[in-house]
Structure formats: structure tokens, C-alpha cells
Design a protein around this motif. Structure first.
Motif, short mmCIF file in Angstrom:
data_model
loop_
_atom_site.label_atom_id
_atom_site.label_comp_id
_atom_site.label_asym_id
_atom_site.label_seq_id
_atom_site.Cartn_x
_atom_site.Cartn_y
_atom_site.Cartn_z
N ILE A 116 -6.49 2.30 0.72
CA ILE A 116 -5.61 1.30 0.13
C ILE A 116 -5.20 0.38 1.27
O ILE A 116 -4.50 0.80 2.19
CB ILE A 116 -4.37 1.92 -0.54
N GLU A 117 -5.68 -0.84 1.22
CA GLU A 117 -5.46 -1.79 2.31
C GLU A 117 -4.55 -2.92 1.86
O GLU A 117 -4.70 -3.47 0.77
CB GLU A 117 -6.80 -2.36 2.78
N LEU A 170 -1.79 -3.01 7.02
CA LEU A 170 -1.77 -1.56 6.95
C LEU A 170 -2.89 -1.06 6.04
O LEU A 170 -3.14 -1.65 4.99
CB LEU A 170 -0.41 -1.09 6.39
N ARG A 171 -3.54 0.00 6.45
CA ARG A 171 -4.50 0.70 5.59
C ARG A 171 -4.06 2.16 5.51
O ARG A 171 -3.82 2.79 6.53
CB ARG A 171 -5.92 0.64 6.14
N ILE A 172 -3.97 2.68 4.29
CA ILE A 172 -3.66 4.09 4.07
C ILE A 172 -4.91 4.75 3.53
O ILE A 172 -5.54 4.24 2.60
CB ILE A 172 -2.48 4.27 3.09
N PRO A 208 0.80 -1.22 0.00
CA PRO A 208 0.00 0.00 0.00
C PRO A 208 0.84 1.27 0.00
O PRO A 208 0.40 2.29 -0.54
CB PRO A 208 -0.86 -0.11 1.25
N GLU A 209 2.03 1.24 0.57
CA GLU A 209 2.88 2.44 0.55
C GLU A 209 3.26 2.80 -0.89
O GLU A 209 3.18 3.96 -1.29
CB GLU A 209 4.14 2.23 1.40
N ARG A 262 -2.81 6.67 8.31
CA ARG A 262 -2.24 5.33 8.19
C ARG A 262 -2.70 4.60 9.44
O ARG A 262 -2.54 5.11 10.53
CB ARG A 262 -0.72 5.37 8.13
N MET A 263 -3.26 3.41 9.27
CA MET A 263 -3.76 2.67 10.43
C MET A 263 -3.63 1.18 10.18
O MET A 263 -3.52 0.74 9.04
CB MET A 263 -5.21 3.05 10.70
N GLN A 264 -3.67 0.45 11.25
CA GLN A 264 -3.69 -1.00 11.15
C GLN A 264 -5.14 -1.46 11.09
O GLN A 264 -5.96 -1.06 11.90
CB GLN A 264 -2.99 -1.63 12.36
#
Length: 139
Positions: A66-67, A53-55, A28-29, A46-48
Motif C-alpha cells: 500500500i503506497e 510511505l509504503r506499507i 496508507p496507514e 514500513r518504508m519510504q
């Protein structure tokens, strides 16, 4: 089932509003970098989401998630296919936008084309099988 069966009237009509688009990516990055660099999206969070990761991006007023998915996760088939085919973004100058995205390394898939008078389009490949259509509408 007939279409009319889905369109039954009710006493109180429920209303809906757009909330987000959700993309999945093994990286996702990297995917977010393309959206921010090529289209000016802004990273909002940005979160878990569980182990992944989800952005969260703001793309021209549209929330885009974007997961992360596990590497090797099944990719979508080549278009056209059933389901979400592409994300459409408007532009005032398609030729300038094509040149801008080419300079940023975003691959042109097809176009430019004029499917009808006053409408010009081009499609670009994005990470993880997503596609973006740029559309120029002239009066």
C-alpha cells in the motif's frame, strides 16, 4: 494481431511466480488498518518509497503493498472498469464472514449471491476504491 502471435513457442520456457499486489492510497496507514483489522493481514514493513510511505502487508500469504499518493490523486472509476477489478479471498462460511466484516465496519457492496451451484460470493468496499470478493466454494 492474432492471439497465436503472442503464444509463440521458444526453446526455453520462462517461468514466473506471483510476487505482490500493489494498491495506492492517500492514507496508507488507514488503508492498512482496514486490511489488518478486517482480514487479519500482518504488517511486514514500513518504508519510504521516494517521498511517500509504503506499507508492506502479508495477506493470507499474498504480499500487498500500500503506497502513498498525493491527496486528490485521481480515484478509479466505479466498477466494472478495465484493469484490476477486485481481490478475491476464500472463506469456508460466507454468512459468518459477512457478519464479521459488518461488525468491523467494512461496507458490503453486493451479495450474498450464488452465481452458480456451490459457489457463493459477496463484495466489500475497501479504502481508495478497492473491492474485495469473498467466495465460498462448496463441494
Amino acid at each position: 494481431m492474432a492471439r497465436s502471435a503472442f503464444l509463440r513457442e521458444s526453446a526455453a520456457m520462462q517461468t514466473y511466480r506471483f510476487d505482490h499486489l500493489h494498491l495506492r492510497s492517500p492514507d496508507p496507514e488507514a488503508a492498512a488498518r482496514v486490511w489488518t483489522t478486517a482480514f487479519g493481514a500482518e504488517v511486514k514493513a514500513r518504508m519510504q518509497a521516494g517521498p511517500w510511505l509504503r506499507i508492506v502487508l502479508d495477506l493470507a500469504g499474498v504480499t500487498l503493498f500500500i503506497e502513498q499518493v498525493a491527496p486528490g490523486t485521481h480515484a478509479p472509476p466505479a466498477p466494472p472498469f478495465l484493469g484490476l477489478e477486485h481481490l478475491g479471498l476464500g472463506t469456508d462460511d460466507l454468512d459468518a464472514a459477512i457478519a464479521d466484516l459488518a461488525a468491523k465496519g467494512v461496507p458490503l457492496v453486493s451479495g450474498p449471491a450464488e452465481p452458480r451451484p456451490g459457489v457463493r460470493i459477496a463484495f466489500f468496499a475497501m479504502p481508495d476504491g478497492a473491492r474485495v470478493e469473498l467466495i465460498e466454494r462448496r463441494a
